[in-house]
Motif scaffolding. Structure first.
Motif, mmCIF file in Angstrom:
data_model
loop_
_atom_site.group_PDB
_atom_site.id
_atom_site.type_symbol
_atom_site.label_atom_id
_atom_site.label_comp_id
_atom_site.label_asym_id
_atom_site.label_seq_id
_atom_site.Cartn_x
_atom_site.Cartn_y
_atom_site.Cartn_z
ATOM 1 N N VAL A 234 27.847 -12.070 15.183
ATOM 2 C CA VAL A 234 28.740 -10.941 15.034
ATOM 3 C C VAL A 234 29.916 -10.924 15.977
ATOM 4 O O VAL A 234 29.734 -11.524 16.928
ATOM 5 C CB VAL A 234 27.785 -9.514 15.144
ATOM 6 N N SER A 235 30.969 -10.295 15.648
ATOM 7 C CA SER A 235 32.106 -9.867 16.613
ATOM 8 C C SER A 235 31.815 -8.386 16.938
ATOM 9 O O SER A 235 31.450 -7.548 15.888
ATOM 10 C CB SER A 235 33.426 -10.147 16.017
ATOM 11 N N THR A 236 32.077 -7.904 18.154
ATOM 12 C CA THR A 236 31.981 -6.335 18.393
ATOM 13 C C THR A 236 33.245 -5.767 17.948
ATOM 14 O O THR A 236 34.422 -6.535 18.058
ATOM 15 C CB THR A 236 31.645 -6.495 20.171
ATOM 16 N N LEU A 237 33.137 -4.487 17.514
ATOM 17 C CA LEU A 237 34.527 -3.851 17.419
ATOM 18 C C LEU A 237 34.454 -2.696 18.357
ATOM 19 O O LEU A 237 33.588 -1.925 18.951
ATOM 20 C CB LEU A 237 34.097 -3.015 16.027
ATOM 21 N N PHE A 238 35.829 -2.501 18.657
ATOM 22 C CA PHE A 238 36.285 -1.503 19.832
ATOM 23 C C PHE A 238 35.772 0.002 19.528
ATOM 24 O O PHE A 238 35.632 0.558 20.455
ATOM 25 C CB PHE A 238 38.095 -1.601 20.032
ATOM 26 N N ILE A 239 35.498 0.183 18.332
ATOM 27 C CA ILE A 239 35.334 1.717 18.171
ATOM 28 C C ILE A 239 34.321 1.840 16.838
ATOM 29 O O ILE A 239 34.430 1.014 15.908
ATOM 30 C CB ILE A 239 36.677 2.408 17.608
ATOM 31 N N PRO A 240 33.429 2.472 17.007
ATOM 32 C CA PRO A 240 32.522 3.042 15.985
ATOM 33 C C PRO A 240 32.971 3.645 15.008
ATOM 34 O O PRO A 240 32.575 4.806 14.617
ATOM 35 C CB PRO A 240 31.363 3.685 16.856
ATOM 36 N N ALA A 241 33.899 3.225 14.020
ATOM 37 C CA ALA A 241 34.351 3.788 13.063
ATOM 38 C C ALA A 241 33.242 4.432 11.969
ATOM 39 O O ALA A 241 32.617 3.547 11.324
ATOM 40 C CB ALA A 241 35.488 2.830 12.295
ATOM 41 N N CYS A 242 33.367 5.613 11.674
ATOM 42 C CA CYS A 242 32.260 6.197 10.964
ATOM 43 C C CYS A 242 32.485 5.960 9.374
ATOM 44 O O CYS A 242 31.677 5.845 8.414
ATOM 45 C CB CYS A 242 32.328 7.777 11.082
ATOM 46 N N GLY A 243 33.841 5.748 8.976
ATOM 47 C CA GLY A 243 34.374 5.287 7.418
ATOM 48 C C GLY A 243 34.180 6.884 6.756
ATOM 49 O O GLY A 243 34.273 7.032 5.531
ATOM 50 N N LYS A 244 34.010 8.116 7.336
ATOM 51 C CA LYS A 244 34.095 9.248 6.751
ATOM 52 C C LYS A 244 34.953 10.510 7.079
ATOM 53 O O LYS A 244 35.007 11.298 6.430
ATOM 54 C CB LYS A 244 32.480 10.017 6.812
ATOM 55 N N CYS A 245 35.184 10.328 8.485
ATOM 56 C CA CYS A 245 36.194 11.308 8.947
ATOM 57 C C CYS A 245 37.356 11.402 8.143
ATOM 58 O O CYS A 245 37.970 10.298 7.573
ATOM 59 C CB CYS A 245 36.514 11.226 10.433
ATOM 60 N N ARG A 246 38.447 12.295 8.390
ATOM 61 C CA ARG A 246 39.693 12.293 7.715
ATOM 62 C C ARG A 246 40.614 11.022 8.137
ATOM 63 O O ARG A 246 41.317 10.553 7.342
ATOM 64 C CB ARG A 246 40.440 13.610 7.947
ATOM 65 N N TYR A 247 40.410 10.515 9.326
ATOM 66 C CA TYR A 247 41.109 9.405 9.805
ATOM 67 C C TYR A 247 40.831 8.074 9.124
ATOM 68 O O TYR A 247 41.403 7.375 8.215
ATOM 69 C CB TYR A 247 41.200 9.154 11.053
ATOM 70 N N CYS A 248 39.656 8.191 9.267
ATOM 71 C CA CYS A 248 38.961 6.717 8.279
ATOM 72 C C CYS A 248 39.327 6.796 6.813
ATOM 73 O O CYS A 248 39.628 5.791 6.115
ATOM 74 C CB CYS A 248 37.302 6.831 8.583
ATOM 75 N N ALA A 249 39.037 7.930 6.327
ATOM 76 C CA ALA A 249 39.179 8.182 4.761
ATOM 77 C C ALA A 249 40.777 7.850 4.380
ATOM 78 O O ALA A 249 41.068 7.338 3.221
ATOM 79 C CB ALA A 249 38.972 9.600 4.422
ATOM 80 N N ARG A 250 41.755 7.802 5.357
ATOM 81 C CA ARG A 250 43.190 7.579 5.008
ATOM 82 C C ARG A 250 43.508 6.294 5.605
ATOM 83 O O ARG A 250 44.683 5.923 5.965
ATOM 84 C CB ARG A 250 44.168 8.716 5.088
ATOM 85 N N GLY A 251 42.671 5.317 6.058
ATOM 86 C CA GLY A 251 42.724 4.190 6.527
ATOM 87 C C GLY A 251 43.204 4.020 7.975
ATOM 88 O O GLY A 251 43.872 3.072 8.328
ATOM 89 N N GLN A 252 42.719 5.020 8.674
ATOM 90 C CA GLN A 252 43.092 4.977 10.094
ATOM 91 C C GLN A 252 42.037 4.885 10.919
ATOM 92 O O GLN A 252 41.749 5.776 11.840
ATOM 93 C CB GLN A 252 44.179 6.283 10.579
ATOM 94 N N SER A 253 41.054 3.928 10.579
ATOM 95 C CA SER A 253 39.839 3.941 11.455
ATOM 96 C C SER A 253 39.745 3.526 12.839
ATOM 97 O O SER A 253 39.096 3.821 13.521
ATOM 98 C CB SER A 253 38.935 2.734 10.743
ATOM 99 N N TYR A 254 41.107 3.003 13.631
ATOM 100 C CA TYR A 254 41.517 2.992 14.635
ATOM 101 C C TYR A 254 41.648 4.256 15.721
ATOM 102 O O TYR A 254 41.488 3.953 16.575
ATOM 103 C CB TYR A 254 42.677 2.227 14.893
ATOM 104 N N ILE A 255 41.776 5.242 15.032
ATOM 105 C CA ILE A 255 41.263 6.493 15.834
ATOM 106 C C ILE A 255 40.218 7.587 14.997
ATOM 107 O O ILE A 255 40.677 8.664 14.980
ATOM 108 C CB ILE A 255 42.670 7.278 15.482
ATOM 109 N N CYS A 256 39.407 6.773 14.702
ATOM 110 C CA CYS A 256 37.984 7.582 14.027
ATOM 111 C C CYS A 256 37.814 8.612 14.968
ATOM 112 O O CYS A 256 37.914 8.455 16.221
ATOM 113 C CB CYS A 256 37.102 6.543 13.841
#
Length: 372
Positions: free
Chosen positions: A83-105
């Motif tokens: 595995v590679s670690t990811l900088f942010i634990p993107a939830c995939g559900k908030c409004r930012y993740c939902a519009r393709g902005q998981s970098y500010i989850c």
């Protein structure tokens, strides 16, 4: 279990290699045997105080390793996965993740404390039992860590760990600063300010996006020479030294995209980048630095010349899709990763690694863990 990692206890201090007790993973967490970690300048900003965090803290966020244990609700990875670690634990559900902005989850909230998603520590200093955090809830300067499954992404087993760790942050951030933040197009004239582990990848991203000219401003001579190997067309010791050439290439208008990837930015330096950005151009800021509310720039320039300033977090990438893509590009020979690694260090040499970074000796240093 017992782990070994580099801990920073106070602003202005030194990294200290310590024995650490590590909790078992909870339901949605994984235990990773960390094989390699990049020495990112962001970790040094915790030492200088440029990025305020709760100390003491285990350092490191650019990691790659092997999953050795998973919680009962984990579905993303399994034991034995690389595995590679990811900088942010993107939830995939908030409004930012939902519009393709998981970098500010929204899960980024509270990451400065380094605790698990439930607000409790996974690391404990062995001698005292004190619970401490890990950088961005990771702590890849430890040879083992526990994180939420959303901060681990499976990678092919044949990818070297020292290569894979770089893509988890520095490569994605620099590449994305050019491709996503700068929205570079064929024919553009681009200036990259600073060619460390992020800036060198901004150079690669700019060439990949089709820029005709990629100019570099970098005070260290050997880095200027290396930048040419990564895709820069010309290199200069400073922005001032590059101004004449910029004027020649753009009929005096200024660059289409200026990407600020210096080690530490302030309002004066940012103003310098904005000044050499031309009509309709964009200044991309990914460097970390001053919290002072001051930028040396003319507000009227933004209006009259339709300039823009684009802040970039994590290269504006969606890492679940972008990290595998970048690794595939490396396998296809379309991006340089091995060449980014200047020196490899043990965990006991982490302070030397950052000293070399400050001394301009590294593009990227990598920490190689042992598990004796």
């Amino acid at each position: 279990m017992r782990a070994k990692g580099a801990v920073i206890h106070e602003v202005g201090g030194q990294w200290k290699t310590e024995d650490i007790e590590l909790d078992d993973p909870q339901d949605s967490e994984v235990l990773i045997q960390v094989m390699a970690s990049g020495l990112c300048h962001s970790d040094d900003h915790f030492v200088t105080g440029d990025i305020p965090v709760t100390l003491p803290m285990v350092g490191g966020h650019e990691g790659a390793g092997i999953v050795v244990k998973v919680g009962k609700k984990v579905t993303r990875v399994k034991v034995g996965d690389h595995v590679s670690t990811l900088f942010i634990p993107a939830c995939g559900k908030c409004r930012y993740c939902a519009r393709g902005q998981s970098y500010i989850c929204n899960n980024g909230a509270g990451m400065e404390h380094g605790m698990g998603m439930d607000g409790t520590p996974r690391f404990h200093i062995a001698d005292s039992g004190q619970g401490i955090g890990g950088v961005v809830r990771l702590g890849t300067f430890s040879n083992y860590l526990v994180c939420h499954e959303s901060q681990a992404i499976q990678i092919p087993d044949d990818i070297p760990f020292d290569v894979a760790c770089l893509v988890s942050c520095g490569v994605a951030t620099g590449w994305g600063a050019a491709v996503n933040g700068g929205n570079i197009r064929p024919g553009d004239v681009v200036l990259v300010m600073g060619t460390g582990g992020v800036g060198m990848n901004a150079v690669q991203g700019a060439r990949h996006a089709g820029a005709d000219h990629v100019l570099v401003a970098e005070p260290v001579e050997w880095k200027r020479e290396e930048a040419l190997k990564f895709g820069a067309t010309e290199s200069f010791e400073s922005v001032e030294a590059a101004k004449g050439r910029i004027a020649e290439l753009t009929n005096g208008q200024g660059v289409d995209v200026a990407i600020v990837t210096v080690g530490r930015v302030d309002g004066k330096l940012l103003g310098e980048a904005l000044d050499v950005t031309g009509k309709g151009g964009v200044t991309v800021l990914t460097a970390v630095g001053s919290y002072e509310r001051s930028i040396e720039a003319s507000p009227q320039d933004f209006t009259n010349l339709a300039k823009s300033l684009q802040g970039v977090m994590y290269g504006l990438c969606n890492p679940v899709s972008d990290i595998p893509r970048l690794l595939q590009m490396w396998r296809d020979g379309r991006i340089k990763l091995d060449e980014l690694i200047t020196t490899r260090y043990t965990v006991d040499e982490v302070n030397q690694g950052f000293a070399d970074m400050h001394g301009g000796k590294n593009i990227r240093g990598v920490l190689i863990h042992s598990h004796e």
